[in-house]
Write an enzyme that holds these catalytic residues in place. Sequence first.
Site, PDB file in Angstrom:
ATOM      1  N   ARG A  51      -6.576   1.126  17.377  1.00  0.00           N
ATOM      2  CA  ARG A  51      -7.232   0.867  16.785  1.00  0.00           C
ATOM      3  C   ARG A  51      -7.790  -0.593  15.707  1.00  0.00           C
ATOM      4  NH1 ARG A  51      -3.662   1.295  10.842  1.00  0.00           N
ATOM      5  NH2 ARG A  51      -3.753  -0.614  10.860  1.00  0.00           N
TER       6      ARG A  51
ATOM      7  N   LYS B  92       0.226  -1.147   0.101  1.00  0.00           N
ATOM      8  CA  LYS B  92       0.062  -0.110   0.170  1.00  0.00           C
ATOM      9  C   LYS B  92       0.921   1.706   0.065  1.00  0.00           C
ATOM     10  CE  LYS B  92      -0.767   0.404   5.274  1.00  0.00           C
ATOM     11  NZ  LYS B  92      -1.391  -0.260   6.078  1.00  0.00           N
TER      12      LYS B  92
HETATM   13  C1  PLP Z   1      -0.377  -0.392   6.829  1.00  0.00           C
HETATM   14  C2  PLP Z   1       0.160  -1.795   7.267  1.00  0.00           C
HETATM   15  C3  PLP Z   1       0.981  -2.929   7.612  1.00  0.00           C
HETATM   16  C4  PLP Z   1       2.320  -2.632   7.086  1.00  0.00           C
HETATM   17  O1  PLP Z   1       2.674  -1.649   7.541  1.00  0.00           O
HETATM   18  P1  PLP Z   1       4.201  -1.262   7.421  1.00  0.00           P
HETATM   19  O2  PLP Z   1       4.100  -0.036   7.963  1.00  0.00           O
HETATM   20  O3  PLP Z   1       4.647  -0.858   6.119  1.00  0.00           O
HETATM   21  O4  PLP Z   1       5.222  -1.930   7.726  1.00  0.00           O
HETATM   22  C5  PLP Z   1       0.903  -4.526   8.245  1.00  0.00           C
HETATM   23  N1  PLP Z   1      -0.472  -4.545   8.770  1.00  0.00           N
HETATM   24  C6  PLP Z   1      -1.178  -3.663   9.247  1.00  0.00           C
HETATM   25  C7  PLP Z   1      -2.650  -3.579   8.947  1.00  0.00           C
HETATM   26  C8  PLP Z   1      -1.645  -2.225   7.731  1.00  0.00           C
HETATM   27  O5  PLP Z   1      -2.471  -1.350   8.245  1.00  0.00           O
END
Ligand code: PLP
Length: 365
Positions: free
Chosen positions: A136, A41
């Site tokens: 969250r 993402k």
């Molecule tokens: C965005 C996200 C990740 C990955 O996070 P990074 O900081 O890009 O490694 C992992 N788990 C969840 C639930 C996320 O929303």
Amino acid sequence: MDEIAREYPLIECNLTKLGHNAREIVSRCAARGISVTGVIKGFNGDPRVAAVFRDCGVDGLATSRTEQIAACRAAGIPGPYMLVRIPMPGEAADVVSLADSTLASEMPTVRLLDAECARQNKRLGILLMADLGDLREGFWDKDELVEAAAETEALSNVDLLGVGVNLGCYGAVVPTPENLGALAEVARSVEARIGRSLALVSGGATTSLPLVLDGTMPARINHLRVGEGILQGKDLSDLFGLDMSFLHLDVFTIKAEVLEVKRKPSRPVGRIFVDAYGYTPEFPERGVRRRALAGIGKLDFAYCDMLKPREKGISVLGASSDHLILDAEDYPGELKPGDVLEFDARYAAALFATGSRYVRFVCTR
Ligand SMILES: *Cc1c(COP(=O)(O)O)cnc(C)c1O
């Protein structure tokens, strides 16, 4: 935007550097029995980048948005795909048709997904989330999580893959051997309740990597979901003070064209009220200085402190929606309209710029 011929602004992703980073992180995790799902993402799931990511030893790809999974599947990039935002009930049909697994924290949604799986004759893996303080997603009440796991286990069309946690995103809570130890405890309770062991105990994202690197990750944690740490090693070195010299810290480069170069006072002239976003900024008095405007703005990168000029003697003063405002007094060279300036893009800048329809997204090797 086919009718637009200009080259800038652009964001460049060096696929060779990205691949190196991914393999380094994956092998360091593998050495501690941890598999890594690559989170795409941070670059809006662009299939050209996702294809490289998939080839670097990750056990699958993950993102928060079903549209990105659809684009990668259409481009022929093999999964499995994990959805890392707990699903909207309204996207249940898309989640089942596009994803192989999803995080979840609401049983009504899991039941909906189970029914949708039956309708589409598909299976979906479920990773139940525990909230261990970041506030969250996730079950706050761990007994409720154990009961949800037992109910998920009994559903006929979904598979309970394991439990997971997310830290350091909203509440900025630091992953520690203690809070991740609590996740291992949750996993043990679920396993005792359902009478089998769980495939995945997913100890978070990039912010959990420091425990892998310093050897303090609790043994039961066997999975991480990592994007930023591979794309943006600089965040780990700057924010966590870790030695990230085994990674390329410049996977992304933003390039923007200079629009104006003039000497101006360092403080606005007139009564200062609010800027375009309703804030009243402060301007230190530094005398008359050379300033430059570049053709990129908050619409493209959101936070100007997430852009770091590569050229010495240039610093970011601020931005409006469409202009980046730079101090160039100490830049040794000449500077004129049409010159192209390069910037490091921290996480949020790359996130927004790769998603901006006004910024070209270029991949290099
Ligand atoms: C965005 C996200 C990740 C990955 O996070 P990074 O900081 O890009 O490694 C992992 N788990 C969840 C639930 C996320 O929303």
